[in-house]
Enzyme design. Structure first.
Site, PDB file in Angstrom:
ATOM      1  CB  CYS A   1      -0.935  -0.008   1.208  1.00  0.00           C
ATOM      2  SG  CYS A   1      -0.126  -0.523   2.728  1.00  0.00           S
TER       3      CYS A   1
ATOM      4  CG  HIS B   1      -0.916   4.050   4.577  1.00  0.00           C
ATOM      5  ND1 HIS B   1      -1.613   3.723   5.715  1.00  0.00           N
ATOM      6  CD2 HIS B   1      -0.468   2.867   4.060  1.00  0.00           C
ATOM      7  CE1 HIS B   1      -1.587   2.414   5.878  1.00  0.00           C
ATOM      8  NE2 HIS B   1      -0.910   1.873   4.893  1.00  0.00           N
TER       9      HIS B   1
END
Ligand code: A2P
Length: 334
Positions: A129, A245
């Site tokens: 990710c 994130h």
């Protein structure tokens, strides 16, 4: 595209559920869908396009007649079952790290290296990710000025560690507020009101002092960009954020790029949104990126420590572009 027979392996997990939602939202042409998970979940009902569908146990014979399987059920499950699926003529898009560095498996971010999909042999790997959101932004800068070095520090959301990790953050937060001692079960330390520089939480550090997440950012970046000469140093940190994130990224390029030139390049980059007006306190935020498929970049400025350096802040939804959306975009290209 003719409608496809699709399977989601790991359908009961956070990413599996997002995969189903993204298939639905993007109107992926689904002829039929099979929802697979461990024996524990057999019979559980999950909604797809308004219908309650039963979860089946993932077995070696689950993929007969299935054309595309989206896997997010962990590395060992993928190692065991992806080859069975490929043998039955199904194409697997796998979200785990099991196949990413295998030379016979393409590692794909469609905005960066969609052409690599062509040489698959039944399995395509979805990158880590943190790597996905970074390369979506760095590829157009690499094309313009050639990246030589990348230094990245991540601020990674707890949802990247699964449902149980989210429960632990909530429980610990309550404990701290109520004056109780927070209990760390999944994480090695308290995650509520804290930052933990160890991802994944269960892995030992390698002899070189890095975590596997950090080495994924190093190795996957080179493979996706098709350039082994790019030097990457990563520090990956878990922070008490539910979703999204964030990354502080410094780059050094062969040709000098000014912040204005970088902003102009990124304004035209696929999947990227420039959010960069510090005078109005406009910059990417995890809380605003959550639920969106794009990758946001801002705080673009000169790195004062290097003549050809830029610093920036990159944010994306780790469950979407970082996992489910990227996998579905690969399936769309297929
Ligand atoms: P289950 O819910 O039956 O355990 P998360 O990362 O959010 O925790 O999700 C992991 C997903 O992977 C879940 O859907 C989980 O199913 C699935 N999974 C884990 N181990 C296996 C296994 N051995 N076989 C099939 N599915 C598995």
């Amino acid at each position: 595209m003719t409608p496809k027979t699709v399977a989601v392996a790991g359908a009961t997990g956070l990413v599996g559920r997002e995969m189903m939602r993204v298939l639905e939202e993007r109107n992926f042409p689904v002829k039929s869908i099979k929802l697979l998970a461990s024996a524990r979940s057999k019979g559980t009902k999950l909604k797809f396009k308004g219908e309650d569908l039963p979860v089946e146990e993932l077995t070696e014979t689950s993929f007969k007649g299935v054309e595309i399987a989206l896997f997010s059920a962990g590395g060992s499950t993928s190692k065991k079952f992806s080859p069975c699926a490929a043998k039955d003529g199904c194409v697997v898009v796998d979200n785990s790290s099991a196949w990413r560095m295998d030379d016979t498996v393409p590692l794909v971010v469609p905005e960066v290296n969609a052409a690599d999909i062509k040489w698959h042999k039944g399995i395509i790997a979805n990158p880590n990710c943190s790597t996905i959101q970074m390369v979506v932004v760095l590829k157009p800068l690499h094309d313009a000025a050639k990246l030589e070095r990348v230094i990245v520090s991540t601020y990674q959301a707890v949802s990247g560690a699964g449902i149980k990790a989210l429960d632990e953050l909530l429980e610990q937060t309550k404990a701290v507020i109520e004056g109780r001692k927070p209990e760390a079960i999944l994480f090695p330390h308290q995650i509520a009101f804290n930052c933990i520089p160890q991802i994944p939480q269960s892995d030992a550090f390698a002899d070189n002092g890095y975590t596997s997440e950090e080495m994924k950012m190093v190795n996957e970046t080179k493979k996706i960009m098709g350039d082994q000469s790019i030097r990457v140093c990563a520090t990956t940190v878990r922070v008490p954020v539910y979703t999204g994130h964030s990354e502080s990224v410094n780059i050094e390029t062969e040709k000098k790029l000014t912040p204005d030139e970088a902003r102009a390049i990124l304004a035209n980059a696929p999947g990227v949104i420039v959010k960069d007006d510090p005078s109005r306190q406009v910059y990417p935020l995890a809380s605003e990126a959550a639920g969106h498929g794009d990758t946001f970049v801002g705080r673009i400025r000169e790195d004062l420590s290097h003549p050809h350096g830029l610093a920036m802040w990159i944010v994306s939804d780790n469950l979407l572009k970082g996992a489910a959306l990227n996998a579905v975009q690969i399936a769309e290209r297929l």
